[in-house]
Design an enzyme around this catalytic site. Sequence first.
Site, short mmCIF file in Angstrom:
data_model
loop_
_atom_site.label_atom_id
_atom_site.label_comp_id
_atom_site.label_asym_id
_atom_site.label_seq_id
_atom_site.Cartn_x
_atom_site.Cartn_y
_atom_site.Cartn_z
N HIS A 87 16.81 6.55 -1.53
CA HIS A 87 17.00 5.24 -2.06
C HIS A 87 17.54 5.47 -3.59
CE1 HIS A 87 13.21 3.17 0.25
NE2 HIS A 87 14.52 3.31 0.82
N ASP A 191 7.41 5.45 2.98
CA ASP A 191 8.46 6.50 2.41
C ASP A 191 8.03 7.74 2.94
OD1 ASP A 191 9.21 4.94 0.65
OD2 ASP A 191 8.75 5.79 -1.20
N ILE A 408 9.05 -1.40 -9.75
CA ILE A 408 9.57 -1.06 -11.13
C ILE A 408 9.77 -2.36 -11.96
CG2 ILE A 408 11.64 -0.28 -12.36
CD1 ILE A 408 11.92 1.98 -10.19
N THR A 409 10.08 -3.44 -11.09
CA THR A 409 10.46 -4.54 -12.04
C THR A 409 9.18 -5.33 -12.51
OG1 THR A 409 10.56 -5.98 -9.60
CG2 THR A 409 12.62 -5.45 -10.86
C1 LIG Z 1 6.02 7.42 -4.12
C2 LIG Z 1 6.42 6.08 -4.99
C3 LIG Z 1 7.54 5.72 -4.72
C4 LIG Z 1 7.86 4.51 -5.27
N1 LIG Z 1 9.26 3.94 -4.83
C5 LIG Z 1 9.53 2.72 -5.68
C6 LIG Z 1 10.76 2.15 -5.26
O1 LIG Z 1 11.59 2.59 -4.33
N2 LIG Z 1 11.20 0.95 -6.00
C7 LIG Z 1 10.40 0.38 -7.01
O2 LIG Z 1 10.58 -0.61 -7.52
N3 LIG Z 1 9.13 0.99 -7.29
C8 LIG Z 1 8.67 2.22 -6.58
N4 LIG Z 1 7.64 2.75 -6.95
C9 LIG Z 1 6.61 2.23 -7.90
C10 LIG Z 1 6.97 2.61 -9.26
O3 LIG Z 1 7.61 4.10 -9.38
C11 LIG Z 1 6.15 2.49 -10.59
O4 LIG Z 1 6.09 0.74 -10.58
C12 LIG Z 1 6.58 2.75 -11.98
O5 LIG Z 1 6.83 4.15 -11.81
C13 LIG Z 1 5.16 2.89 -12.80
O6 LIG Z 1 5.56 3.21 -14.00
P1 LIG Z 1 4.77 4.10 -15.09
O7 LIG Z 1 5.56 4.30 -16.18
O8 LIG Z 1 3.55 3.08 -15.29
O9 LIG Z 1 4.09 5.38 -14.42
P2 LIG Z 1 5.08 6.69 -14.12
O10 LIG Z 1 6.41 6.55 -13.39
O11 LIG Z 1 4.13 7.53 -13.31
O12 LIG Z 1 5.32 7.41 -15.67
C14 LIG Z 1 4.39 7.84 -16.27
C15 LIG Z 1 4.80 9.18 -17.16
O13 LIG Z 1 3.83 9.54 -18.07
C16 LIG Z 1 3.81 10.91 -18.04
N5 LIG Z 1 2.61 11.56 -18.48
C17 LIG Z 1 1.45 11.51 -17.75
N6 LIG Z 1 0.33 11.87 -18.68
C18 LIG Z 1 1.02 12.30 -19.68
C19 LIG Z 1 0.35 12.88 -20.85
N7 LIG Z 1 -1.05 13.22 -20.93
N8 LIG Z 1 1.15 13.09 -21.71
C20 LIG Z 1 2.52 12.55 -22.02
N9 LIG Z 1 3.21 12.18 -20.61
C21 LIG Z 1 2.36 11.98 -19.60
C22 LIG Z 1 4.29 11.29 -16.69
O14 LIG Z 1 4.75 12.59 -16.64
C23 LIG Z 1 5.22 10.35 -16.26
O15 LIG Z 1 6.59 10.65 -16.72
C24 LIG Z 1 7.15 3.94 -6.33
C25 LIG Z 1 6.01 4.66 -6.69
C26 LIG Z 1 5.57 5.79 -5.92
C27 LIG Z 1 4.12 6.30 -6.00
N1 LIG Z 2 10.29 1.10 -1.69
C1 LIG Z 2 9.30 0.60 -2.60
O1 LIG Z 2 9.54 -0.38 -3.22
C2 LIG Z 2 8.30 1.44 -2.77
C3 LIG Z 2 8.11 2.54 -2.46
C4 LIG Z 2 6.82 3.41 -2.70
C5 LIG Z 2 5.81 2.66 -3.47
N2 LIG Z 2 6.02 1.34 -3.97
C6 LIG Z 2 5.06 0.59 -4.77
O2 LIG Z 2 4.15 1.39 -5.36
C7 LIG Z 2 2.85 1.06 -5.35
C8 LIG Z 2 1.91 2.14 -4.91
O3 LIG Z 2 2.06 2.23 -3.37
P1 LIG Z 2 0.74 2.93 -2.52
O4 LIG Z 2 1.48 2.67 -0.93
O5 LIG Z 2 0.34 4.06 -3.02
O6 LIG Z 2 -0.50 1.80 -2.61
P2 LIG Z 2 -0.80 0.47 -1.97
O7 LIG Z 2 0.41 -0.61 -1.78
O8 LIG Z 2 -1.87 -0.01 -2.59
O9 LIG Z 2 -1.40 0.83 -0.50
C9 LIG Z 2 -2.48 1.64 -0.16
C10 LIG Z 2 -2.81 1.68 1.15
O10 LIG Z 2 -4.00 2.55 1.24
C11 LIG Z 2 -5.14 1.73 1.76
N3 LIG Z 2 -6.34 2.11 1.51
C12 LIG Z 2 -6.81 2.19 0.22
N4 LIG Z 2 -8.05 2.63 0.19
C13 LIG Z 2 -8.38 3.31 1.32
C14 LIG Z 2 -9.37 3.94 1.97
N5 LIG Z 2 -10.29 4.22 1.35
N6 LIG Z 2 -9.52 4.01 3.18
C15 LIG Z 2 -8.30 3.68 4.15
N7 LIG Z 2 -7.25 3.19 3.49
C16 LIG Z 2 -7.18 3.00 2.15
C17 LIG Z 2 -4.93 0.21 1.46
O11 LIG Z 2 -5.54 -0.53 2.49
P3 LIG Z 2 -6.40 -1.87 2.11
O12 LIG Z 2 -5.48 -2.83 1.83
O13 LIG Z 2 -7.32 -2.22 3.20
O14 LIG Z 2 -7.06 -1.45 0.51
C18 LIG Z 2 -3.55 0.27 1.83
O15 LIG Z 2 -2.98 -0.14 2.91
C19 LIG Z 2 2.91 -0.22 -4.41
O16 LIG Z 2 3.03 -1.36 -5.48
C20 LIG Z 2 4.32 -0.13 -3.76
O17 LIG Z 2 4.64 -1.22 -3.29
C21 LIG Z 2 7.15 0.77 -3.73
#
Ligand SMILES: Cc1cc2nc3c(=O)[nH]c(=O)nc-3n(C[C@H](O)[C@H](O)[C@H](O)COP(=O)(O)OP(=O)(O)OC[C@H]3O[C@@H](n4cnc5c(N)ncnc54)[C@H](O)[C@@H]3O)c2cc1C
Ligand SMILES: NC(=O)c1ccc[n+]([C@@H]2O[C@H](COP(=O)([O-])OP(=O)(O)OC[C@H]3O[C@@H](n4cnc5c(N)ncnc54)[C@H](OP(=O)(O)O)[C@@H]3O)[C@@H](O)[C@H]2O)c1
Length: 492
Positions: A87, A191, A408-409
């Site tokens: 992505h 993912d 992210i948004t």
């Molecule tokens: C696997 C995955 C895929 C995703 N894909 C998408 C996607 O395709 N599109 C989309 O829109 N959203 C996606 N998201 C959601 C998006 O990533 C989150 O909305 C966003 O990153 C949250 O931002 P944040 O800054 O709160 O956290 P983070 O992105 O986790 O940033 C937190 C930062 O704080 C730092 N940090 C932690 N502890 C400390 C400390 N003690 N001291 C200093 N620094 C520290 C970390 O290293 C990190 O750099 C995805 C999320 C996950 C988990």
């Molecule tokens: N392409 C993208 O835009 C993208 C990619 C990756 C992540 N993200 C975003 O990042 C955020 C996090 O994503 P996420 O997938 O980690 O979280 P999530 O969207 O909250 O999904 C968590 C899943 O785990 C299940 N779950 C939670 N506790 C459980 C338990 N004890 N036993 C069994 N199932 C359980 C939930 O089911 P229940 O609903 O029943 O609780 C849900 O199906 C989301 O907002 C997601 O949209 C976005």
Amino acid sequence: MAPRCWRWWPWSSWTRTRLPPSRSIQNFGQHFSTQEQTPQICVVGSGPAGFYTAQHLLKHHSRAHVDIYEKQLVPFGLVRFGVAPDHPEVKNVINTFTQTARSDRCAFYGNVEVGRDVTVQELRDAYHAVVLSYGAEDHQALDIPGEELPGVFSARAFVGWYNGLPENRELAPDLSCDTAVILGQGNVALDVARILLTPPDHLEKTDITEAALGALRQSRVKTVWIVGRRGPLQVAFTIKELREMIQLPGTRPMLDPVDFLGLQDRIKEAARPRKRLMELLLRTATEKPGVEEAARRASASRAWGLRFFRSPQQVLPSPDGWRVAGIRLAVTRLEGIGEATRAVPTGDVEDLPCGLVLSSVGYKSRPIDPRVPFDPKLGVIPNMEGRVVDVPGLYCSGWVKRGPTGVITTTMTDSFLTGQILLQDLRAGHLPSGPRPGSVAIKALLDSRGVWPVSFSDWEKLDAEEVSRGQALGKPREKLLDPQEMLQLLGH
Ligand SMILES: Cc1cc2nc3c(=O)[nH]c(=O)nc-3n(C[C@H](O)[C@H](O)[C@H](O)COP(=O)(O)OP(=O)(O)OC[C@H]3O[C@@H](n4cnc5c(N)ncnc54)[C@H](O)[C@@H]3O)c2cc1C
Ligand SMILES: NC(=O)c1ccc[n+]([C@@H]2O[C@H](COP(=O)([O-])OP(=O)(O)OC[C@H]3O[C@@H](n4cnc5c(N)ncnc54)[C@H](OP(=O)(O)O)[C@@H]3O)[C@@H](O)[C@H]2O)c1
């Protein structure tokens, strides 16, 4: 560039006149002079929340100076270590973050772990305001027997592995099994399923690490089950990600039409995004595919399926007890209505054989400093619109403020709001008046503790190195995985 306070405020006099931090912040309210000076603000974490908060502060206060402290050597949080390698368009936000970091009024200090290298209190002493934007670094545990068996991983660690997160570089998941089970039905689960099943040739031109690509080339995983404790109406993934799964080359979906009986009528009242998602699921599960699609599915060598109404109960060990051989799922039914719908066990169980279990039931924030309030149940810092409850001058944004959901948004909107609230407090005189030393004080502390911060221009050197290593492989970059190597490249 606006003058930095510390240039005319000697360190020794700052030390002498420093007031006890939290009390001083409350008492300073009357003076209302920070507004005319350079407010020194620090942000902890350089993911989307950190960068969007900084962007808002810099844009809406012409003199504010923002320092970003980050525990990794490199910036961008989950944009680098979470967003899937296939992505790349999502990662374009890095360009905006880079513009912010290059501002004269912004500085990046990587390799500084707040809570370990410097305390939040020390930051509060040195800055007019501190924003905690440190995300959600843990995974939600399943708390079931067998969770610790080899072959069971959190999706967080697996994602970290293929995305080059240093702490996960040695994960080496064994992909020699036929079937993998992913627990949870959110976008992270999709993912992970997609990366497991995508033909490796299609990942070659992404920034996936060479180690992960090599392991995926050797993978024998043919079937991936994505298991939800509730039903199709409650899936947490979104339509774009589902469509990608349905169209994934070389794979076919396995959906049981029985799971979708009666849903046609029930989705009529759903909000539009959920309705469209359900329509796609229903069509895929119940309609006969056209000739071309049928042929594509028939020739597919890999498959993925959604299993509903199944809650993880126990990870089953192999006969020698050395690794995972399956998962016992409690069959569930739904109780309650609307948002409050819960899965409750019926008493029946089902054993699903598999050689790999990936738990994708959510990320989790951790407390980083005992003096900062933290709600362990909700996994967030208690706050009112980003103001940390009972700690004046301390704010939060992003996942640590709202919990680990939202794209992210969503994080951007939320971080702009925190920025707005902070500036409102500044303008109302609720932040300390008088100069604060900002990074000068913190750098001195870090120096005395043997911590070597990485600047944004250091990161740009590492970035250039990654891009150049990637070019040799036909990839956008080959990520550096070893912090020691990174420090060496920077001459340390
Ligand atoms: C696997 C995955 C895929 C995703 N894909 C998408 C996607 O395709 N599109 C989309 O829109 N959203 C996606 N998201 C959601 C998006 O990533 C989150 O909305 C966003 O990153 C949250 O931002 P944040 O800054 O709160 O956290 P983070 O992105 O986790 O940033 C937190 C930062 O704080 C730092 N940090 C932690 N502890 C400390 C400390 N003690 N001291 C200093 N620094 C520290 C970390 O290293 C990190 O750099 C995805 C999320 C996950 C988990
Ligand atoms: N392409 C993208 O835009 C993208 C990619 C990756 C992540 N993200 C975003 O990042 C955020 C996090 O994503 P996420 O997938 O980690 O979280 P999530 O969207 O909250 O999904 C968590 C899943 O785990 C299940 N779950 C939670 N506790 C459980 C338990 N004890 N036993 C069994 N199932 C359980 C939930 O089911 P229940 O609903 O029943 O609780 C849900 O199906 C989301 O907002 C997601 O949209 C976005």
